[in-house]
Design a protein around this motif. Structure first.
Motif, PDB file in Angstrom:
ATOM      1  N   LYS A  52     -11.781  -4.906   0.971  1.00 29.99           N
ATOM      2  CA  LYS A  52     -12.169  -3.798   1.858  1.00 29.99           C
ATOM      3  C   LYS A  52     -11.034  -3.435   2.806  1.00 29.99           C
ATOM      4  O   LYS A  52     -10.817  -2.260   3.125  1.00 29.99           O
ATOM      5  CB  LYS A  52     -13.428  -4.180   2.629  1.00 29.99           C
ATOM      6  N   SER A  53     -10.290  -4.448   3.236  1.00 30.49           N
ATOM      7  CA  SER A  53      -9.144  -4.194   4.108  1.00 30.49           C
ATOM      8  C   SER A  53      -8.066  -3.395   3.370  1.00 30.49           C
ATOM      9  O   SER A  53      -7.459  -2.477   3.937  1.00 30.49           O
ATOM     10  CB  SER A  53      -8.571  -5.521   4.605  1.00 30.49           C
ATOM     11  N   CYS A  54      -7.834  -3.730   2.080  1.00 28.22           N
ATOM     12  CA  CYS A  54      -6.871  -2.976   1.265  1.00 28.22           C
ATOM     13  C   CYS A  54      -7.296  -1.521   1.122  1.00 28.22           C
ATOM     14  O   CYS A  54      -6.468  -0.610   1.226  1.00 28.22           O
ATOM     15  CB  CYS A  54      -6.738  -3.615  -0.117  1.00 28.22           C
ATOM     16  N   ILE A  55      -8.579  -1.311   0.884  1.00 24.39           N
ATOM     17  CA  ILE A  55      -9.084   0.050   0.729  1.00 24.39           C
ATOM     18  C   ILE A  55      -8.869   0.847   2.011  1.00 24.39           C
ATOM     19  O   ILE A  55      -8.448   2.016   1.976  1.00 24.39           O
ATOM     20  CB  ILE A  55     -10.576   0.025   0.333  1.00 24.39           C
ATOM     21  N   GLU A  56      -9.141   0.220   3.146  1.00 26.65           N
ATOM     22  CA  GLU A  56      -8.955   0.908   4.433  1.00 26.65           C
ATOM     23  C   GLU A  56      -7.491   1.276   4.644  1.00 26.65           C
ATOM     24  O   GLU A  56      -7.174   2.372   5.122  1.00 26.65           O
ATOM     25  CB  GLU A  56      -9.454   0.021   5.569  1.00 26.65           C
ATOM     26  N   GLU A  57      -6.582   0.366   4.267  1.00 28.90           N
ATOM     27  CA  GLU A  57      -5.155   0.628   4.437  1.00 28.90           C
ATOM     28  C   GLU A  57      -4.677   1.738   3.508  1.00 28.90           C
ATOM     29  O   GLU A  57      -3.939   2.642   3.929  1.00 28.90           O
ATOM     30  CB  GLU A  57      -4.363  -0.653   4.171  1.00 28.90           C
ATOM     31  N   ILE A  58      -5.104   1.689   2.245  1.00 33.25           N
ATOM     32  CA  ILE A  58      -4.737   2.744   1.286  1.00 33.25           C
ATOM     33  C   ILE A  58      -5.252   4.093   1.764  1.00 33.25           C
ATOM     34  O   ILE A  58      -4.543   5.103   1.732  1.00 33.25           O
ATOM     35  CB  ILE A  58      -5.284   2.431  -0.120  1.00 33.25           C
ATOM     36  N   TRP A  59      -6.503   4.100   2.216  1.00 37.35           N
ATOM     37  CA  TRP A  59      -7.130   5.360   2.649  1.00 37.35           C
ATOM     38  C   TRP A  59      -6.387   5.966   3.840  1.00 37.35           C
ATOM     39  O   TRP A  59      -6.175   7.184   3.894  1.00 37.35           O
ATOM     40  CB  TRP A  59      -8.598   5.117   2.997  1.00 37.35           C
ATOM     41  N   ALA A  60      -5.995   5.101   4.774  1.00 39.15           N
ATOM     42  CA  ALA A  60      -5.266   5.594   5.952  1.00 39.15           C
ATOM     43  C   ALA A  60      -3.952   6.252   5.532  1.00 39.15           C
ATOM     44  O   ALA A  60      -3.573   7.309   6.063  1.00 39.15           O
ATOM     45  CB  ALA A  60      -5.004   4.438   6.918  1.00 39.15           C
ATOM     46  N   TYR A  61      -3.258   5.655   4.578  1.00 40.79           N
ATOM     47  CA  TYR A  61      -2.005   6.243   4.097  1.00 40.79           C
ATOM     48  C   TYR A  61      -2.253   7.568   3.372  1.00 40.79           C
ATOM     49  O   TYR A  61      -1.464   8.511   3.484  1.00 40.79           O
ATOM     50  CB  TYR A  61      -1.291   5.270   3.153  1.00 40.79           C
ATOM     51  N   LEU A  62      -3.341   7.638   2.612  1.00 43.65           N
ATOM     52  CA  LEU A  62      -3.651   8.877   1.890  1.00 43.65           C
ATOM     53  C   LEU A  62      -3.962  10.023   2.847  1.00 43.65           C
ATOM     54  O   LEU A  62      -3.683  11.195   2.554  1.00 43.65           O
ATOM     55  CB  LEU A  62      -4.838   8.657   0.945  1.00 43.65           C
ATOM     56  N   MET A  63      -4.564   9.700   3.975  1.00 45.17           N
ATOM     57  CA  MET A  63      -4.918  10.731   4.949  1.00 45.17           C
ATOM     58  C   MET A  63      -3.757  11.072   5.889  1.00 45.17           C
ATOM     59  O   MET A  63      -3.854  12.002   6.680  1.00 45.17           O
ATOM     60  CB  MET A  63      -6.126  10.262   5.780  1.00 45.17           C
ATOM     61  N   ASP A  64      -2.671  10.304   5.802  1.00 45.46           N
ATOM     62  CA  ASP A  64      -1.499  10.527   6.653  1.00 45.46           C
ATOM     63  C   ASP A  64      -0.519  11.458   5.942  1.00 45.46           C
ATOM     64  O   ASP A  64       0.060  11.094   4.912  1.00 45.46           O
ATOM     65  CB  ASP A  64      -0.825   9.177   6.956  1.00 45.46           C
ATOM     66  N   ASP A  65      -0.314  12.644   6.475  1.00 38.07           N
ATOM     67  CA  ASP A  65       0.552  13.633   5.815  1.00 38.07           C
ATOM     68  C   ASP A  65       2.018  13.220   5.799  1.00 38.07           C
ATOM     69  O   ASP A  65       2.821  13.819   5.068  1.00 38.07           O
ATOM     70  CB  ASP A  65       0.405  14.994   6.504  1.00 38.07           C
ATOM     71  N   ASP A  66       2.392  12.220   6.596  1.00 41.99           N
ATOM     72  CA  ASP A  66       3.783  11.778   6.618  1.00 41.99           C
ATOM     73  C   ASP A  66       4.093  10.759   5.529  1.00 41.99           C
ATOM     74  O   ASP A  66       5.249  10.373   5.349  1.00 41.99           O
ATOM     75  CB  ASP A  66       4.112  11.169   7.987  1.00 41.99           C
ATOM     76  N   ILE A  67       3.071  10.279   4.819  1.00 35.96           N
ATOM     77  CA  ILE A  67       3.265   9.284   3.755  1.00 35.96           C
ATOM     78  C   ILE A  67       2.907   9.925   2.415  1.00 35.96           C
ATOM     79  O   ILE A  67       1.787  10.400   2.219  1.00 35.96           O
ATOM     80  CB  ILE A  67       2.396   8.033   4.009  1.00 35.96           C
TER      81      ILE A  67
END
Length: 410
Positions: free
Chosen positions: A107-122
């Motif tokens: 679940k922690s991995c999913i949260e981290e991946i999701w945050a990067y996907l929603m970040d327009d700088d990544i």
């Protein structure tokens, strides 16, 4: 006049999607109708009452009227159509089947991946970890969640790459996801250009490359460097693959001991609690799985319904023996899977499983053809009727599934 009519007829090939094509066509039709009104006005004022219109003018006016009717009919059909999917703003990709997640780490991995996907700088994200740790399952959950983000992304594409990596296979899969086709005989560079153009026209996309084994040139495939909100997400066992693509790296860890025990119990069956004398040795077998979800699921499933302490002791001995005979975690994972294979009681069933190795990795196997292959090879016991043999083949298939040695395709 002829020029304007020809422009109407050929305009369908120019724009990039159905809505643009329709709007372009209607704009051209407005110009044509304006010319039609001018022509009718001019002829009505200039024409002598006893004279008739030239046949050429009459034919042109009739053609304009025909075009108006055809475009009106076409517009009605488009409004009623439910066939188009990619251009439908409510549909941006196909849902994938997956299993439930267990453990805080996943679940922690999913949260981290999701945050990067929603970040327009990544723009690029690399999910890496050893075989059997759950990279694909985690990424499937991400994929399915992305399908709900219809305002954030225009399309989400899932591509399974696997060990036998082929540029054309990747190109073909990307094209298919966009409802396009590629000619295998086309030059690879031209195919890459077509893919590049189609992806660029999609606007904001997420391209997921699962199970990438080696460094991949995005340029050779035709994948644009993600920008303007588009994303590339890869899963791999090799950290260098992530670094080559300049991805933001996320490592998927093994399960903690409590989470591994929970997953083992889920697959071995809760009835094991009714045999308290087995629990210490069951716990030892679970520990031999090293927190790897794939190993846990296959070994626990192969021991489901076994309540004889001697069998459990033998299982622990076999696991220890296999692990001591190999070096490296990847080989240890393989040996744990071999344990489930060795527990298949019937030699013919083992050969049925080995037949699956004739197919490429990650290939979706037609079960009807697979059972026919088993029967043709004499791996299914002969009976008086073909239907009985098919039924026996189906029973073997279910036993292999229940042992988690094969699984249903997505």
């Amino acid at each position: 006049m002829d020029f304007l009519l020809s422009k109407i007829d050929t305009s369908w090939a120019a724009p990039t999607n159905l809505i643009e094509k329709m709007n372009n066509l209607k704009r051209k039709l407005e110009g044509l109708n304006a010319l039609k009104e001018d022509t009718e006005s001019r002829t009505s004022t200039q024409l002598h009452p006893r004279k008739k219109l030239k046949k050429e003018v009459e034919l042109w006016l009739r053609n304009v009227e025909r075009i108006n009717n055809e475009i009106e009919d076409l517009e009605r059909k488009i409004r009623e159509s439910t066939v188009v999917s990619v251009d439908n703003p409510g549909w941006i990709g196909q849902t994938l089947s997956t299993t439930s997640l267990i453990g805080r780490a996943a679940k922690s991995c999913i949260e981290e991946i999701w945050a990067y996907l929603m970040d327009d700088d990544i723009q690029k994200i690399g999910v890496w970890g050893m075989r059997g740790v759950g990279k694909t399952i985690i990424t499937k959950h991400i994929h399915n969640q992305l399908l709900k983000e219809t305002e954030k992304f225009n399309i989400v594409i899932w591509i399974t790459v696997s060990k036998e990596m082929s540029i054309f296979k990747i190109q073909k899969s990307i094209a298919r996801a966009m409802n396009e086709t590629l000619d295998e005989d086309e030059d690879e560079t031209i195919r890459a250009g077509i893919i590049y153009e189609k992806l660029a026209r999609k606007g904001k996309y997420v391209l997921i490359l699962d199970d990438l084994w080696d460094k991949l040139s995005l340029e050779e495939v035709g994948i644009p460097e993600p920008s303007s909100g588009s994303k590339l997400l890869v899963t791999t066992r090799i950290l260098d693959v992530c670094r080559y693509l300049d991805c933001r790296e996320i490592k998927v860890p093994t399960l903690s001991k409590p989470d591994a025990w929970e997953l083992f119990l889920k697959n071995v069956g809760q009835d094991i609690w009714n045999h308290p004398n087995l629990l210490p040795i069951v716990d030892s077998v679970a520990e031999e799985c090293d927190g790897l979800p794939l190993a846990i699921v296959t070994i626990a499933s192969s021991m489901k319904g076994v309540y004889d302490i001697l069998e459990w002791r033998n299982a622990l001995h076999e696991l220890n023996r296999h692990v001591r005979s190999v070096n490296g975690m990847e080989e240890k994972v393989f040996q744990k899977l071999q344990f489930s294979y060795d527990r298949l009681q019937d030699e013919k069933m083992k050969h049925c499983f080995l037949c699956c190795a004739l197919y490429p990795e990650d290939c979706e196997i037609d079960t009807k053809k697979l059972k026919e292959l088993w029967i043709a090879e004499g791996l299914v016991e002969e009976t008086d009727g073909i239907q009985l043999e098919i039924d026996k083949g189906h029973t073997i298939l279910n036993k292999l599934k229940n042992s988690c040695l094969i699984e249903n395709a997505s």
